[in-house]
Design a protein around this motif. Structure first.
Motif, PDB file in Angstrom:
ATOM      1  N   ALA A  37      -0.250   7.811  -4.241  1.00  0.00           N
ATOM      2  CA  ALA A  37      -0.929   6.933  -3.336  1.00  0.00           C
ATOM      3  C   ALA A  37      -1.289   5.792  -4.057  1.00  0.00           C
ATOM      4  CB  ALA A  37      -2.340   7.533  -3.047  1.00  0.00           C
ATOM      5  N   SER A  38      -0.291   5.207  -4.972  1.00  0.00           N
ATOM      6  CA  SER A  38      -0.277   3.884  -5.695  1.00  0.00           C
ATOM      7  C   SER A  38      -0.047   2.657  -4.861  1.00  0.00           C
ATOM      8  CB  SER A  38       0.519   3.868  -6.989  1.00  0.00           C
ATOM      9  OG  SER A  38       0.409   4.872  -7.917  1.00  0.00           O
ATOM     10  N   ASP A  39      -0.830   1.720  -5.293  1.00  0.00           N
ATOM     11  CA  ASP A  39      -0.608   0.231  -4.540  1.00  0.00           C
ATOM     12  C   ASP A  39      -0.012  -0.641  -5.567  1.00  0.00           C
ATOM     13  OD1 ASP A  39      -1.549   1.635  -2.384  1.00  0.00           O
ATOM     14  OD2 ASP A  39      -3.672   0.623  -2.344  1.00  0.00           O
ATOM     15  N   LEU A  40       0.448  -1.693  -5.067  1.00  0.00           N
ATOM     16  CA  LEU A  40       0.957  -2.711  -5.923  1.00  0.00           C
ATOM     17  C   LEU A  40       0.946  -3.922  -5.657  1.00  0.00           C
ATOM     18  CD1 LEU A  40       3.287  -3.752  -8.021  1.00  0.00           C
ATOM     19  CD2 LEU A  40       4.826  -3.580  -6.153  1.00  0.00           C
ATOM     20  N   LEU A  41       0.202  -4.769  -6.504  1.00  0.00           N
ATOM     21  CA  LEU A  41      -0.133  -6.261  -6.257  1.00  0.00           C
ATOM     22  C   LEU A  41       1.084  -6.976  -6.786  1.00  0.00           C
ATOM     23  CD1 LEU A  41      -1.856  -8.714  -5.260  1.00  0.00           C
ATOM     24  CD2 LEU A  41      -3.108  -8.601  -7.350  1.00  0.00           C
ATOM     25  N   TYR A  42       1.740  -7.626  -5.820  1.00  0.00           N
ATOM     26  CA  TYR A  42       2.863  -8.719  -6.701  1.00  0.00           C
ATOM     27  C   TYR A  42       2.487  -9.945  -6.330  1.00  0.00           C
ATOM     28  CZ  TYR A  42       7.239  -9.736  -8.283  1.00  0.00           C
ATOM     29  OH  TYR A  42       8.383 -10.819  -8.759  1.00  0.00           O
ATOM     30  N   LYS A  48       0.881  -1.159  -0.006  1.00  0.00           N
ATOM     31  CA  LYS A  48       0.096   0.009   0.076  1.00  0.00           C
ATOM     32  C   LYS A  48       0.898   1.217   0.157  1.00  0.00           C
ATOM     33  CE  LYS A  48      -1.973  -1.465   3.726  1.00  0.00           C
ATOM     34  NZ  LYS A  48      -2.742  -1.865   4.824  1.00  0.00           N
ATOM     35  N   GLY A  49       0.864   1.837  -0.894  1.00  0.00           N
ATOM     36  CA  GLY A  49       1.580   3.285  -1.401  1.00  0.00           C
ATOM     37  C   GLY A  49       0.958   4.190  -0.805  1.00  0.00           C
ATOM     38  N   TRP A  90      -0.117  -2.367 -10.978  1.00  0.00           N
ATOM     39  CA  TRP A  90      -0.170  -1.275 -10.124  1.00  0.00           C
ATOM     40  C   TRP A  90      -1.677  -0.637 -10.228  1.00  0.00           C
ATOM     41  CZ3 TRP A  90       3.458   0.788  -7.342  1.00  0.00           C
ATOM     42  CH2 TRP A  90       4.782   0.442  -7.580  1.00  0.00           C
ATOM     43  N   PHE A  91      -2.008  -0.144  -9.060  1.00  0.00           N
ATOM     44  CA  PHE A  91      -3.348   0.672  -8.897  1.00  0.00           C
ATOM     45  C   PHE A  91      -3.161   1.948  -8.820  1.00  0.00           C
ATOM     46  CE2 PHE A  91      -3.840  -3.971  -7.736  1.00  0.00           C
ATOM     47  CZ  PHE A  91      -4.958  -4.383  -8.446  1.00  0.00           C
ATOM     48  N   GLU A  92      -3.281   2.696  -9.482  1.00  0.00           N
ATOM     49  CA  GLU A  92      -2.788   4.143  -9.559  1.00  0.00           C
ATOM     50  C   GLU A  92      -3.865   5.078  -8.933  1.00  0.00           C
ATOM     51  OE1 GLU A  92       0.179   4.880 -10.289  1.00  0.00           O
ATOM     52  OE2 GLU A  92       0.837   3.037 -11.640  1.00  0.00           O
ATOM     53  N   ASP A 107     -11.904   1.587  -4.684  1.00  0.00           N
ATOM     54  CA  ASP A 107     -12.930   2.442  -5.067  1.00  0.00           C
ATOM     55  C   ASP A 107     -13.529   2.832  -3.866  1.00  0.00           C
ATOM     56  OD1 ASP A 107     -11.654   2.477  -7.656  1.00  0.00           O
ATOM     57  OD2 ASP A 107     -13.530   1.068  -8.482  1.00  0.00           O
ATOM     58  N   TYR A 108     -13.719   1.901  -3.246  1.00  0.00           N
ATOM     59  CA  TYR A 108     -14.643   2.332  -1.950  1.00  0.00           C
ATOM     60  C   TYR A 108     -13.960   3.010  -0.907  1.00  0.00           C
ATOM     61  CZ  TYR A 108     -16.872   1.378   2.635  1.00  0.00           C
ATOM     62  OH  TYR A 108     -17.372   1.239   4.091  1.00  0.00           O
TER      63      TYR A 108
END
Length: 264
Positions: free
Chosen positions: A182-187, A174-175, A195-197, A236-237
């Protein structure tokens, strides 16, 4: 109706922990259950005291839940000591719920430390092997990846990769503490990354963000969505809950978990 179990600490001010999780589960139209690991005296300004639940009482909570209403997904948050982690691992291994989302809470948004060295080791060796997803923030990711510094997205990627290789599990880094976004990364363990920008939202009230995100992911997994889609819906929530601009308390205030409900 599908049931979601949250195993976490109680936040008496309602912004994080069990309270945030149950609000989130309700807003996803699911049935929320809870097993409390600790009572905390806290508010938007910080944590003043933590009272851990005795292991035998946590065991009784979990036994009652699993024997009667088997959860479709489990979210695990604050677990303050290794003995409690052993209890949780026993029941998860015994009953094998389909989805287990672990938010390795090592520090609160307020900066308070919540986990000991022994509980960190127990998380890694006993709970992580049972996880469907592990969701550390950058501070937690740094601690779990041998204290490598994380200031950029490239460093975030390297640390998430390292933790995923070490655990064999998907990692959602969680970024929210990144400077540029505030980007998150799923690895994923197979080397795939997503990347969830998200742009930073101009709202200092983010108490309970991590709890809310992980419980929302558990909800979406229980609803049958894939892991990437579950994360996107959960983000989104959370974005909507932060953007609503709720302002309560004198410190780092909570999200508005019920922002979708029209006030009357």
């Amino acid at each position: 109706m599908k049931a979601i179990l949250t195993i976490a600490g109680s936040d008496c001010s309602g912004g994080a922990g069990i309270q945030a999780d149950l609000k989130t589960i309700t807003m996803h139209g699911l049935y929320g259950m809870s097993a409390i690991t600790a009572l905390t005296a806290q508010n938007t300004q910080g944590i003043t005291s933590i009272l851990e639940v005795p292991p035998d009482f946590l065991s009784k909570q979990l036994e009652c839940i699993f024997q009667d209403i088997l959860p479709h997904a489990v979210k695990i948050g604050m677990v303050a000591n290794s003995t409690l982690i052993e209890v949780i691992a026993y029941y998860l291994d015994k009953y094998r719920p389909a989805h287990i989302v672990i938010d390795p809470v090592m520090s609160a948004t307020t900066g308070s430390s919540l986990n000991s060295t022994s509980s960190k080791e127990a998380l890694i060796t006993q709970l992580f092997p049972l996880a469907s997803l592990i969701t550390p923030n950058l501070h937690e990711l740094q601690q779990l990846s041998f204290n490598n510094p994380i200031h950029t997205k490239s460093q975030m990627l390297e640390c998430a990769k390292e933790l995923s290789l070490h655990t064999g599990k998907p990692i959602l880094a969680k970024g929210g503490h990144l400077e540029e976004s505030a980007s998150d990364l799923l690895y994923l363990p197979n080397g795939t990354s997503y990347w969830f920008e998200t742009e930073k939202i101009n709202n200092p009230n983010t108490h309970g963000t991590g709890c809310t995100l992980s419980s929302a992911i558990a909800c979406n997994l229980a609803l049958g969505h894939t892991l990437p889609i579950s994360i996107q819906y959960a983000k989104d929530y959370v974005t909507g809950a932060i953007s609503d601009g709720l302002n309560l308390g004198y410190g780092n205030g909570p999200l508005n978990h019920c922002y979708k409900i029209q006030q009357v």
